[in-house]
Enzyme design. Structure first.
Site, PDB file in Angstrom:
ATOM      1  CG  HIS A 201      -1.774 -15.515   9.430  1.00 30.93           C
ATOM      2  ND1 HIS A 201      -1.734 -14.129   9.372  1.00 30.93           N
ATOM      3  CD2 HIS A 201      -3.012 -15.818   9.912  1.00 30.93           C
ATOM      4  CE1 HIS A 201      -2.875 -13.630   9.805  1.00 30.93           C
ATOM      5  NE2 HIS A 201      -3.675 -14.634  10.130  1.00 30.93           N
ATOM      6  CG  HIS A 258      -5.384 -13.371   6.056  1.00 29.12           C
ATOM      7  ND1 HIS A 258      -5.553 -14.740   5.926  1.00 29.12           N
ATOM      8  CD2 HIS A 258      -5.699 -13.089   7.349  1.00 29.12           C
ATOM      9  CE1 HIS A 258      -5.950 -15.253   7.072  1.00 29.12           C
ATOM     10  NE2 HIS A 258      -6.039 -14.265   7.957  1.00 29.12           N
ATOM     11  NE  ARG A 269      -7.704  -2.918   9.877  1.00 27.37           N
ATOM     12  CZ  ARG A 269      -7.575  -4.237   9.984  1.00 27.37           C
ATOM     13  NH1 ARG A 269      -6.675  -4.760  10.803  1.00 27.37           N
ATOM     14  NH2 ARG A 269      -8.329  -5.053   9.274  1.00 27.37           N
TER      15      ARG A 269
END
Length: 330
Positions: A201, A258, A269
């Site tokens: 997106h 990205h 993460r």
């Protein structure tokens, strides 16, 4: 100044390239030049010597870690995201999914104070940490936007930063948490390198200030459609140019596409993004300095509210700006 992505991070249809790095302790003219070049070629760059105190970053990271370590039942008290609050796997309203959980908050202090009651057992601590972080990264974003205006020789130095400093700014703060492999079945498809944590997106806002921990996963897409892994750096910030700034510069800047891969690490993460946005009624159109008979406007004028509604009505990977291209292109 560039940092090369390590070869060990290459995956299918990816390649290592230099990620632009801007040192914010340099002379203003040098910084402006570096930022403009990065915005035109990548729509993405890393900033060092950014001036955001480490303790402000650590406090909010600790709050995020504490929240995502809670039981599923406790976390769901902060949801469902509509759009603000806690969400799990669902991204947006049109069926997009990812291998993640998240918190989405409006940056208005009153909104954060209210949301904090369902996020933390000590809501004042969460509110203070979030507000301090927002203030610091908004200042950083504003400084970058002022350098952009200087580098583009726009007469009004604050034409971009004024939009996110407005008291009615529609800016948001987002935590994305990608659970470690140990929290999933070893045979899960999400453990594979080609699975997606958060799909491809572009960001619709003006710009994004992103910070993550030391677990890799972020990738950016260049014109050749190869994906470039971005090395994590917990001590610095990455800047992502959004669709709104692309329009304001009449396409001179790139709003980079990205994505984040699903976590294949034994460690979780977590990334924190500040999305700098204008007030809902702000008009977004190419500035006069970027329009001429030889370079006509690429986009029709629209308000941020109109663009935001369009974004929520489309799939994550759709090109929202196609809906706002000037009529001469149709």
């Amino acid at each position: 100044m560039v940092v090369l992505s390590p070869a060990s991070m290459r995956t299918k249809k990816t390649r290592a390239v230099g990620i632009p790095v801007v040192d914010l302790s340099l002379d203003r003219s040098i910084m402006s030049e570096l930022i403009i070049k990065a915005c035109e070629e990548y729509g993405f760059f890393k900033v060092i010597n950014h001036g955001v105190p480490r303790e402000i970053i650590s406090r909010l990271e600790d709050e995020g870690v504490h929240f995502f370590d809670k039981s599923a039942g406790d976390k769901h008290r902060a949801g469902p995201a509509s759009p603000f609050g806690y969400g799990l796997k669902n991204i947006g309203l049109i069926g997009d999914k990812g291998e993640l959980e998240y918190l989405l908050l409006h940056t208005n202090p009153f909104s954060i104070a209210e949301r904090s009651k369902t996020i933390s057992n000590e809501p004042e601590n969460f509110s203070c940490a979030a507000n301090a972080y927002i203030e610091a990264v908004r200042k950083l974003a504003s400084e970058i936007l002022d350098l952009v205006a200087e580098g583009l020789w726009v007469p009004d130095k604050y034409v971009f930063s004024r939009l996110i400093r407005d008291v009615h700014s529609d800016s948001v703060l987002r935590f994305n948490h990608y659970p470690p492999v140990k929290n999933r079945e070893p045979s899960s498809k999400a453990c594979k390198d080609d699975q997606i944590g958060f799909g491809e997106h572009s960001d619709p806002q003006i710009l994004t200030i992103l910070r993550s921990n030391d677990v890799a996963g972020l990738e950016i897409s260049l014109y050749d459609r190869f994906w470039v892994p971005v090395p994590p750096d917990p001590t610095q910030f990455y800047v992502i140019i959004g669709d709104a700034l692309r329009v304001l510069t009449n396409g001179r800047f790139v709003s980079v596409r990205h994505r984040a891969l699903a976590n294949s690490s034994r460690n979780s993460r977590m990334s924190i993004m500040y999305f700098g946005a204008p007030p809902l009624n702000s008009k977004i159109s190419p500035l006069p300095e970027f329009v001429s008979p030889q370079n006509p406007s690429l986009y029709k004028p629209f308000t941020w509210g109109e663009y935001k509604r369009a974004a929520y009505s489309l799939r994550l990977g759709d090109c929202r700006l196609d809906l706002f291209k000037a009529s001469f292109q149709q």
